[in-house]
Write an enzyme that holds these catalytic residues in place. Structure first.
Site, short mmCIF file in Angstrom:
data_model
loop_
_atom_site.label_atom_id
_atom_site.label_comp_id
_atom_site.label_asym_id
_atom_site.label_seq_id
_atom_site.Cartn_x
_atom_site.Cartn_y
_atom_site.Cartn_z
N MET A 90 -19.16 30.52 64.88
CA MET A 90 -20.17 29.49 64.65
C MET A 90 -19.97 28.36 65.65
O MET A 90 -18.90 27.74 65.68
CB MET A 90 -20.08 28.96 63.21
CG MET A 90 -20.43 29.99 62.15
SD MET A 90 -20.19 29.39 60.45
CE MET A 90 -18.40 29.44 60.32
N CYS A 139 -27.42 36.17 68.29
CA CYS A 139 -27.94 34.80 68.24
C CYS A 139 -29.40 34.77 68.67
O CYS A 139 -29.74 35.28 69.75
CB CYS A 139 -27.11 33.89 69.14
SG CYS A 139 -27.65 32.17 69.08
N GLY A 167 -24.09 38.34 56.46
CA GLY A 167 -25.36 37.75 56.06
C GLY A 167 -25.48 37.53 54.57
O GLY A 167 -25.49 38.49 53.80
#
Length: 321
Positions: free
Chosen positions: A11, A95, A207
């Site tokens: 991240m 991404c 996810g």
């Protein structure tokens, strides 16, 4: 948990070395990913600073963003020379942001499986460490299971054996990165199907996973679970994952004392504790006094170790820990 894995997702601005060291206090086995680092940043910037990590972070994975096979290999060679190398190297094919698309990085590469395969081959020539790929279910209207299956099949032929699948499609136009994490529906069954079809590959799911029960259920169907924001905002979930290895769970006090020792070292190195403290706001998530902890660590230009100690002791006292 034999042959199973739990990972902290890469991240940007969040999975820095300072947060990764913090994460290690909760669990010794979780794989820790760096932020996505572009090959240009490594090859043209201060690579020693960008690539730094501590021995305590192992196992740690460098996620690379790029689309030039020779540059990807050169970035790995730089990492191996500067810091002895990471435990694995991962290619960002997930991404969806406009900025990375402009540089031909991220989810847009799902449309170019041959290029991703070429990068895998070049990277494998540069290191004996595993090369892995993190990708989406699909992109835009290329969102069928068959599209993902064909992508994985071609990249696997280049020698990639581990695929981390964010179980959503990425909309490259019209949705922000945040919306791409929330609006496209989760399609876990297609990740399970991928594992069923490619039994020889290691498939990890990512996810919308935010609790121990869900982690346990996914691990019955795939080889690993990757979690990002849930681990960052509620890091004690990483500690609870110790039960999956039949290990005891460290207490909040044990973790807090390790954090204080780490921050003492970082302060001696000249680090600004007020800047680092943003990574630790979730330590007492869900506990009485957690808001006080966040307030004491937030919005300050200067923060002393003693102030951090007092804020933490306030929470521990109110929870009899």
């Amino acid at each position: 948990m034999k042959d199973k894995r739990i990972s902290l997702a890469p991240m940007i601005d969040w999975t820095t070395s300072d947060f990764r060291n913090f994460a290690r206090f909760f669990n010794p086995d979780i794989y820790l990913y760096t932020e996505m680092i572009s090959t240009s940043a490594i090859l043209k910037g201060d690579a020693a600073h960008i690539l730094r990590f501590t021995n305590e972070e192992h196992p740690v994975v460098l996620q690379l963003g790029g689309s030039d096979a020779s540059h990807m290999a050169a970035a790995i060679e730089r990492a191996e020379a500067i810091c002895g190398g990471y435990d694995e190297y991962n290619i960002n094919v997930g991404c969806p942001s406009d900025r990375v698309q402009h540089n031909r990085i991220g989810a847009c590469l799902m449309a170019e499986p041959q290029l991703v395969a070429d990068m895998v081959r070049a990277m494998r020539e540069a290191t004996d460490k595993p090369i892995t790929v993190k990708h989406r279910i699909g992109i835009d209207h290329h969102d069928s299971y068959e599209f993902m299956r064909d992508f994985v099949g071609e990249v696997a032929q280049a020698g990639c054996k581990r695929f981390i699948v964010h179980a959503r499609t990425a909309w490259l136009q019209g949705l922000s990165p945040k919306e791409n994490r929330e609006i496209p529906p989760l399609r876990y069954q297609e990740v399970y199907r991928l594992k069923e079809e490619f039994t020889e590959l290691t498939i990890e799911i990512n996810g919308g996973i935010d609790n121990l029960s869900a982690i346990d259920e996914h691990l019955k169907r795939v080889d690993g679970v990757m979690i990002g924001r849930a681990f960052y905002h509620n890091p004690y979930l990483m500690a609870q994952c110790n039960t999956l290895w039949q290990r005891s769970v460290p207490s909040h006090r044990e973790i807090f004392e390790k954090l204080l020792a780490y921050l003492h070292t970082r302060a001696e190195q000249g680090a600004n504790l007020a800047t680092l403290s943003r990574h630790y706001l979730g330590l007492f998530q869900g506990m009485a006094g957690a808001r006080h902890w966040r307030q004491q660590l937030s919005g300050k230009s200067v923060l002393t170790l003693e102030q951090i100690r007092q804020a933490g002791e306030y929470v521990l006292l109110h929870n009899n820990v």
